[in-house]
Design a protein around this motif. Sequence first.
Motif, PDB file in Angstrom:
ATOM      1  N   ARG A  77       0.833  -1.199   0.000  1.00  0.00           N
ATOM      2  CA  ARG A  77       0.000   0.000   0.000  1.00  0.00           C
ATOM      3  C   ARG A  77       0.871   1.254   0.000  1.00  0.00           C
ATOM      4  O   ARG A  77       0.624   2.203  -0.739  1.00  0.00           O
ATOM      5  N   ALA A  78       1.896   1.253   0.855  1.00  0.00           N
ATOM      6  CA  ALA A  78       2.798   2.409   0.923  1.00  0.00           C
ATOM      7  C   ALA A  78       3.488   2.627  -0.418  1.00  0.00           C
ATOM      8  O   ALA A  78       3.672   3.777  -0.860  1.00  0.00           O
ATOM      9  N   GLU A  79       3.847   1.540  -1.083  1.00  0.00           N
ATOM     10  CA  GLU A  79       4.493   1.623  -2.396  1.00  0.00           C
ATOM     11  C   GLU A  79       3.559   2.238  -3.437  1.00  0.00           C
ATOM     12  O   GLU A  79       3.962   3.097  -4.233  1.00  0.00           O
ATOM     13  N   VAL A  80       2.297   1.819  -3.420  1.00  0.00           N
ATOM     14  CA  VAL A  80       1.333   2.331  -4.393  1.00  0.00           C
ATOM     15  C   VAL A  80       1.023   3.804  -4.144  1.00  0.00           C
ATOM     16  O   VAL A  80       0.974   4.609  -5.080  1.00  0.00           O
ATOM     17  N   TRP A  81       0.841   4.177  -2.879  1.00  0.00           N
ATOM     18  CA  TRP A  81       0.567   5.590  -2.589  1.00  0.00           C
ATOM     19  C   TRP A  81       1.758   6.465  -2.948  1.00  0.00           C
ATOM     20  O   TRP A  81       1.592   7.603  -3.404  1.00  0.00           O
ATOM     21  N   ALA A  82       2.971   5.936  -2.763  1.00  0.00           N
ATOM     22  CA  ALA A  82       4.161   6.694  -3.176  1.00  0.00           C
ATOM     23  C   ALA A  82       4.154   6.912  -4.690  1.00  0.00           C
ATOM     24  O   ALA A  82       4.510   7.992  -5.181  1.00  0.00           O
ATOM     25  N   LEU A  83       3.727   5.889  -5.442  1.00  0.00           N
ATOM     26  CA  LEU A  83       3.608   6.025  -6.895  1.00  0.00           C
ATOM     27  C   LEU A  83       2.611   7.120  -7.251  1.00  0.00           C
ATOM     28  O   LEU A  83       2.889   7.987  -8.091  1.00  0.00           O
ATOM     29  N   LEU A  84       1.432   7.101  -6.624  1.00  0.00           N
ATOM     30  CA  LEU A  84       0.407   8.079  -6.956  1.00  0.00           C
ATOM     31  C   LEU A  84       0.846   9.494  -6.577  1.00  0.00           C
ATOM     32  O   LEU A  84       0.555  10.458  -7.299  1.00  0.00           O
ATOM     33  N   ARG A  85       1.550   9.627  -5.461  1.00  0.00           N
ATOM     34  CA  ARG A  85       2.071  10.948  -5.095  1.00  0.00           C
ATOM     35  C   ARG A  85       3.070  11.442  -6.134  1.00  0.00           C
ATOM     36  O   ARG A  85       3.103  12.631  -6.456  1.00  0.00           O
ATOM     37  N   SER A  86       3.886  10.541  -6.658  1.00  0.00           N
ATOM     38  CA  SER A  86       4.865  10.956  -7.669  1.00  0.00           C
ATOM     39  C   SER A  86       4.166  11.461  -8.926  1.00  0.00           C
ATOM     40  O   SER A  86       4.650  12.392  -9.582  1.00  0.00           O
ATOM     41  N   LEU A  87       3.012  10.880  -9.253  1.00  0.00           N
ATOM     42  CA  LEU A  87       2.258  11.348 -10.413  1.00  0.00           C
ATOM     43  C   LEU A  87       1.705  12.745 -10.176  1.00  0.00           C
ATOM     44  O   LEU A  87       1.733  13.602 -11.068  1.00  0.00           O
ATOM     45  N   THR A  88       1.195  12.984  -8.968  1.00  0.00           N
ATOM     46  CA  THR A  88       0.679  14.319  -8.667  1.00  0.00           C
ATOM     47  C   THR A  88       1.799  15.343  -8.622  1.00  0.00           C
ATOM     48  O   THR A  88       1.613  16.491  -9.039  1.00  0.00           O
ATOM     49  N   GLU A  89       2.956  14.946  -8.139  1.00  0.00           N
ATOM     50  CA  GLU A  89       4.100  15.871  -8.117  1.00  0.00           C
ATOM     51  C   GLU A  89       4.537  16.255  -9.520  1.00  0.00           C
ATOM     52  O   GLU A  89       5.066  17.347  -9.742  1.00  0.00           O
TER      53      GLU A  89
END
Length: 292
Positions: free
Chosen positions: A193-205
């Motif tokens: 889960r932490a890995e996936v949320w980190a991915l999604l944050r990188s997209l928003t960044e």
Amino acid sequence: MAGLAVTTRDFGLEGPRGWAFRGISFTAEPGSLIAIEGPSGSGRTSLLLALTGRMKATEGAAEVGDARLPRQMAALRGVSALAHVPGVTDLDPALTVGEHLRERALLQRRFGGSLRGLLRPRAERAEKARLRIETALGAAGLDREALPKGSRTAVRDLERVQALRLSVALALVGRPRLLGIDDTDLKLSDAERAEVWALLRSLTEAGTTVVAVCSEAPGDAVVLSTGRTGGDVPREPGAEGVREGDADGESATESDDAAADGGTDPEGAGDVPDARDDVKEAADAFAEAGRA
């Protein structure tokens, strides 16, 4: 490319027997991480599809970028994409990673490009497609060389997070300004889960606005909660004490089951909500509307 701002006012979707979701009012800046949080069968997928222009709301209004919903759904579909939505964006387990990527590049060139682009020399078109694929894979964090057979790895042999990353990469080939993702944390460990949320944050960044369905949202997201008591109210990042649930006082499961009866609502197929019922009803409604 900059993401889309999202604003809704009393946004809702009603089916023949009740509400899938109702009373959604919030504002999110371009490049926001928006989490639709709630139990399976509570209207999460319906709200995701409505916010990406794939399902028509029946109450209230929304502005997503320049598109006004529900009137300008087609315009929104042109600048948004979906990933990891069971029954809608399913990966073919028999196809390889490379085959999926080539197919998506061909579809993008045929239906997402300009006529002028189609008339360019073949070598130039191929190079442009290669760059799109590499950029999308990089943004999704999927390293083909790390897969068991590289690009020839079949989807059936991917781990759950790898499959999610591939689905995201395929969506990013079209360079959407808004990306919707369903079942973000379904059957994932805490580390995954932490890995996936980190991915999604990188997209928003990087500028893309992301709308993600989940059972438990991270604290830094704009949270839209569904399926509890007291009114669906968005929670800003870090906010506490939000009132959640259906505005009419029905239980979330009853409301979604009611709306699903006529094929308008994509959520909640039975008295006991189940993730498979949730996405099956979403897919059926999506296909019935002619937008699959």
